[in-house]
Design a protein around this motif. Structure first.
Motif, PDB file in Angstrom:
ATOM      1  N   GLY A 129       0.819  -1.208   0.000  1.00  0.00           N
ATOM      2  CA  GLY A 129       0.000   0.000   0.000  1.00  0.00           C
ATOM      3  C   GLY A 129       0.853   1.258   0.000  1.00  0.00           C
ATOM      4  N   ALA A 130       1.918   1.245   0.787  1.00  0.00           N
ATOM      5  CA  ALA A 130       2.819   2.403   0.833  1.00  0.00           C
ATOM      6  C   ALA A 130       3.504   2.600  -0.515  1.00  0.00           C
ATOM      7  CB  ALA A 130       3.856   2.217   1.941  1.00  0.00           C
ATOM      8  N   TRP A 131       3.951   1.510  -1.115  1.00  0.00           N
ATOM      9  CA  TRP A 131       4.584   1.616  -2.441  1.00  0.00           C
ATOM     10  C   TRP A 131       3.580   2.094  -3.488  1.00  0.00           C
ATOM     11  CZ3 TRP A 131       9.500   1.905  -3.482  1.00  0.00           C
ATOM     12  CH2 TRP A 131      10.420   1.333  -2.601  1.00  0.00           C
ATOM     13  N   ARG A 132       2.321   1.614  -3.397  1.00  0.00           N
ATOM     14  CA  ARG A 132       1.289   2.035  -4.344  1.00  0.00           C
ATOM     15  C   ARG A 132       1.020   3.535  -4.206  1.00  0.00           C
ATOM     16  NH1 ARG A 132      -2.944  -1.358  -3.071  1.00  0.00           N
ATOM     17  NH2 ARG A 132      -1.996  -2.926  -4.371  1.00  0.00           N
ATOM     18  N   ASP A 133       0.954   4.012  -2.964  1.00  0.00           N
ATOM     19  CA  ASP A 133       0.748   5.447  -2.737  1.00  0.00           C
ATOM     20  C   ASP A 133       1.901   6.264  -3.316  1.00  0.00           C
ATOM     21  OD1 ASP A 133      -1.594   4.857  -1.420  1.00  0.00           O
ATOM     22  OD2 ASP A 133      -0.759   5.130   0.599  1.00  0.00           O
ATOM     23  N   LYS A 134       3.116   5.790  -3.107  1.00  0.00           N
ATOM     24  CA  LYS A 134       4.292   6.489  -3.638  1.00  0.00           C
ATOM     25  C   LYS A 134       4.254   6.507  -5.168  1.00  0.00           C
ATOM     26  CE  LYS A 134       8.264   8.480  -3.049  1.00  0.00           C
ATOM     27  NZ  LYS A 134       8.336   9.820  -2.507  1.00  0.00           N
ATOM     28  N   TYR A 135       3.861   5.381  -5.761  1.00  0.00           N
ATOM     29  CA  TYR A 135       3.756   5.300  -7.219  1.00  0.00           C
ATOM     30  C   TYR A 135       2.713   6.295  -7.728  1.00  0.00           C
ATOM     31  CZ  TYR A 135       2.565   3.522 -11.827  1.00  0.00           C
ATOM     32  OH  TYR A 135       2.301   3.430 -13.165  1.00  0.00           O
ATOM     33  N   ASP A 136       1.571   6.350  -7.040  1.00  0.00           N
ATOM     34  CA  ASP A 136       0.513   7.287  -7.438  1.00  0.00           C
ATOM     35  C   ASP A 136       0.994   8.728  -7.346  1.00  0.00           C
ATOM     36  OD1 ASP A 136      -1.186   5.156  -7.891  1.00  0.00           O
ATOM     37  OD2 ASP A 136      -2.265   5.364  -5.994  1.00  0.00           O
ATOM     38  N   GLU A 137       1.710   9.056  -6.270  1.00  0.00           N
ATOM     39  CA  GLU A 137       2.255  10.410  -6.124  1.00  0.00           C
ATOM     40  C   GLU A 137       3.206  10.740  -7.271  1.00  0.00           C
ATOM     41  OE1 GLU A 137       4.153  10.850  -2.318  1.00  0.00           O
ATOM     42  OE2 GLU A 137       2.356  10.203  -1.244  1.00  0.00           O
TER      43      GLU A 137
END
Length: 100
Positions: free
Chosen positions: A51-59
């Motif tokens: 989830g943290a990596w997905r959020d970073k990717y989205d950012e």
């Protein structure tokens, strides 16, 4: 009564054996349960990390989209200025030619 006592004594080894099997099964079940709990916690940790990596990717995706969008606007603006300069210089050339 003596006969019942003998029967109980004869059954006692079987009872002890079954009791030992039950204890072993309980210990084995507890071991499996502990391993399952470890796997569940690991899965939870990995879901959180993903989830943290997905959020970073989205950012980063949003930032890249904005950057590309701004670059496109800058390029279009540069083309407009270039075309304006070209058309104004050709207008000047036309005006000079008409004066002659």
């Amino acid at each position: 009564l003596e006969e019942h006592l003998r029967d109980l004594q004869n059954l006692q080894p079987l009872v002890d054996m079954k009791r030992a099997e039950v204890q072993a099964a309980r210990a084995h079940s507890l071991d499996i349960w502990k391993k399952l709990q470890e796997k569940l916690w690991e899965a939870h940790r990995l879901r959180t990390e993903i989830g943290a990596w997905r959020d970073k990717y989205d950012e980063l995706s949003v930032a890249m989209s904005r950057r590309n969008s701004n670059a496109s606007v800058d390029a279009v603006g540069a083309m407009d200025v270039s075309q304006a300069n070209t058309s104004s210089s050709s207008s000047k050339d036309d005006a000079i030619a008409k004066r002659r």
